[in-house]
Motif scaffolding. Structure first.
Motif, PDB file in Angstrom:
ATOM      1  N   ARG A 248       0.830  -1.209   0.000  1.00  0.00           N
ATOM      2  CA  ARG A 248       0.000   0.000   0.000  1.00  0.00           C
ATOM      3  C   ARG A 248       0.865   1.260   0.000  1.00  0.00           C
TER       4      ARG A 248
ATOM      5  N   ARG B  50      -5.362   5.561  -4.872  1.00  0.00           N
ATOM      6  CA  ARG B  50      -5.910   4.311  -4.337  1.00  0.00           C
ATOM      7  C   ARG B  50      -7.421   4.410  -4.171  1.00  0.00           C
TER       8      ARG B  50
ATOM      9  N   PHE C 100      -5.557  -0.499  -8.664  1.00  0.00           N
ATOM     10  CA  PHE C 100      -5.032  -0.736  -7.318  1.00  0.00           C
ATOM     11  C   PHE C 100      -5.402  -2.134  -6.842  1.00  0.00           C
TER      12      PHE C 100
END
Length: 281
Positions: free
Chosen positions: A247, A264, A273
């Motif tokens: 992430r 994101r 993503f």
């Protein structure tokens, strides 16, 4: 257990936000290592109860009423700690949530930044010079947040405060390397989902299964301090370290690949993503 060189009996550890949660758990670990411990927090029953609980464990623990947003209080905290012995660990842990998003009132923004960011600035500027001027090992630990790295939409003031704290602690680390060759080190603690007083304030009375306890975070912090980590990136019972790293790499890619900010959560990049996170390795 092997400890960071600054964690030795007879020296002093200062923990702000030490009356509960991660701060209290960390104070207990420092005390168990034979250190004198000063817990600093807002005056009131929580601070008194924390001191009593830690002292009941057979340790020497001092409580110092402190508002970390007030520099005079931090100066008084330093004096109280130095009266006990040489300060070798400072944990700037006091924090609060913001709330209300980008357009929260000025009072929310100021209170959040003054606690989460200015509290750490005050602690650094008040405690670090003596640690630098000394000859013994030292450690300055700042409690950050994953939200200060990936910046999920919602609590904007909190995200901004923790992003700035990350930059502050990184700069502090660089300066300490230059000035002490690593004798005094800086560390950014990055907890995962942790059951603390902030969680209870949101109406959650029992630890969620996905969350770590404050004690688990403190144990992990001590382990990674001993290993010399700057970024102490904690997992929890829901998100492992590999997921966190992916992430964070995606977030950094927004700049490197000129994607929209916070891509994101951007509708044009949500599928990309998800596909990225599903990739192995």
């Amino acid at each position: 257990m092997t400890h960071h060189p600054a964690i030795v009996p007879g020296t002093v550890a200062v923990v702000t936000g030490g009356a509960s949660g991660i701060g209290l758990a960390a104070a207990r670990r420092f005390a168990a290592a034979g250190m004198q411990v000063v817990i600093a927090d807002l005056p009131g029953p929580a601070l008194d109860a924390a001191q009593q609980a830690l002292s009941t464990d057979g340790h020497t623990v001092h409580a110092q009423p402190t508002d970390v947003s007030c520099r005079a209080d931090i100066v008084a905290l330093r004096a109280a700690a130095q009266a006990l012995g040489p300060v070798s660990v400072v944990m700037s842990n006091a924090g609060r949530e913001g709330g209300g998003g980008l357009f929260a009132g000025e009072e929310v923004w100021r209170a959040t930044l003054e606690t989460n960011l200015w509290g750490a600035i005050h602690c650094t500027q008040v405690f670090a010079p003596d640690m630098i001027a000394g000859s013994a090992p030292g450690a300055i630990i700042c409690t950050g947040s994953k939200q200060g790295i990936t910046l999920p939409p919602g609590d904007t003031a909190y995200n901004v405060s923790k992003a700035a704290l990350k930059a502050l602690t990184e700069s502090l680390s660089h300066d300490l390397v230059q000035q002490t060759a690593g004798r005094v080190s800086a560390h950014l603690l990055i907890p995962g989902f942790t059951f603390t007083g902030l969680t209870r304030a949101r109406g959650v009375e029992e630890k969620p299964e996905a969350a770590w306890s404050a004690e688990q975070v403190a144990d992990y912090m001590m382990e990674r301090l001993a290993a010399g980590d700057f970024y102490i990136l904690c997992p929890d019972n829901e998100v492992d370290t590999a997921t966190d790293r992916k992430r964070m790499l995606w977030a950094a890619g927004d700049v490197a690949e000129n994607r929209p900010a916070l891509s994101r959560w951007h509708p044009d990049h949500a599928d990309a993503f998800r596909a990225y996170m599903a990739e192995e390795g």
